[in-house]
Design an enzyme around this catalytic site. Structure first.
Site, PDB file in Angstrom:
ATOM      1  N   LYS A   1       0.808  -1.406   0.186  1.00  0.00           N
ATOM      2  CA  LYS A   1       0.191  -0.004   0.074  1.00  0.00           C
ATOM      3  C   LYS A   1       0.932   1.388  -0.039  1.00  0.00           C
ATOM      4  CE  LYS A   1      -3.364   2.570   0.034  1.00  0.00           C
ATOM      5  NZ  LYS A   1      -4.740   2.614   1.050  1.00  0.00           N
TER       6      LYS A   1
ATOM      7  N   LYS B   1      -1.469  11.993   5.229  1.00  0.00           N
ATOM      8  CA  LYS B   1      -1.032  10.778   6.366  1.00  0.00           C
ATOM      9  C   LYS B   1      -0.430   9.824   5.887  1.00  0.00           C
ATOM     10  CE  LYS B   1      -3.813   7.681   7.139  1.00  0.00           C
ATOM     11  NZ  LYS B   1      -3.896   5.942   7.111  1.00  0.00           N
TER      12      LYS B   1
END
Length: 300
Positions: A171, A239
């Site tokens: 990811k 983030k």
């Protein structure tokens, strides 16, 4: 069919939970905001008042939460999933968190007999609603095979990457490319605008050549209409990029392009636009260039 818990019913979590229910599974939900819980209960789900209670009633428990501390609290904290441990329980995290946090959680849950998978997703709210998400999975391969039918209810492209934490590494790599592509698209649109050339016609031309990508296929027309509602919030992109930068530091890896992308998304958040779509990073480039990307041309 299984008893399936889902904790974290935000922009991505709610439609993913719905797809599990549509696949015939009994759904037990928990969320900080109760409005979405009430919606899902009306649709056939049941609710639980804590992560522990969700775990006690479930064969599988999914989480989809904002950041590493949130997942750690829900799994290992008071009234957490660990306290609802029972034989055969499998924990699957769809959040994007630090790989080392995913490994820590897996190690701690294994001590009480819970098997874990880190299974972050890509595809935005569109993919979550359609059940066409890309899902990257880390953990025990046997546990992965057990959980695969549930993952197939939510995603179309499901890949086992490796042991715990490997899904989160995949990811991170995904977010390197997503963020870099959004920034590159924004720069291209701003360049066209500042040069006095219709950005829509530029997009139509380059999206049929080597520059073709998901961002160009899906985002420009919305940007031209100033439809900046989030499919994936810029604050979450920022983030995720911090996770990427921190992970790169851990493995002594230089990612200069990603570092610039991170700063641009942090600037967007500082401008008060973190709630907008990640493609709205174009607003940062517009501010730097003193222009606004616009067109009267409809993309074909």
């Amino acid at each position: 069919m299984a008893n399936v818990g889902y904790i974290g019913l935000g922009l991505m979590g709610a439609p993913m939970a719905r797809n599990l229910m549509k696949a015939g599974h009994k759904l037990i939900v928990h969320n900080r905001s109760q409005a979405i819980v009430e919606e899902l209960v009306k649709e056939g789900a049941s609710s639980a008042d804590s992560p522990k209670a969700v775990a006690e009633q479930s064969d599988f428990v999914f989480t989809n939460l904002p950041d590493s501390p949130d997942v750690e609290k829900v799994t290992l904290g008071a009234d957490g999933i660990r306290e609802g441990a029972h034989e055969g329980l499998i924990f699957i995290d769809n959040s994007t968190i630090k790989p080392e946090t995913a490994r820590l959680i897996a190690e701690e849950l294994e001590k009480v007999g819970i098997q874990s998978l880190d299974a972050p997703v890509s595809g935005g709210d569109i993919g979550a609603k359609a059940g066409t998400l890309t899902i990257m999975v880390g953990g025990n391969p046997t546990t992965y095979e057990t959980a695969l039918p549930l993952l197939q209810a939510m995603g179309k492209n499901i890949t086992y990457i490796g042991e715990s934490g490997a899904g989160q590494i995949a990811k991170a790599a995904n977010q390197v490319i997503v963020a870099g592509t959004m920034v590159a698209m924004a720069e291209a649109l701003v360049l066209a605008q500042k040069s006095g050339v219709d950005p829509a016609r530029v997009v139509e031309a380059i999206s049929r050549g080597a520059a073709q990508c998901w961002a160009l296929d899906n985002k420009p027309q919305k940007l031209f209409k100033r439809d900046l509602a989030p499919g994936f919030k810029a604050s979450m992109q920022a983030k995720d990029l911090k996770i990427v930068v921190d992970t790169a530091r851990t493995f002594n890896t230089s990612l200069p392009l990603t570092a610039v992308s991170h700063q641009l998304f942090e600037a967007m958040v500082a401008m008060g636009n973190g709630h907008l779509d990640n493609s709205a990073v174009v607003t940062v480039l517009e501010a730097l260039a003193n222009t606004t990307v616009q067109t009267d041309t409809e993309l074909s």
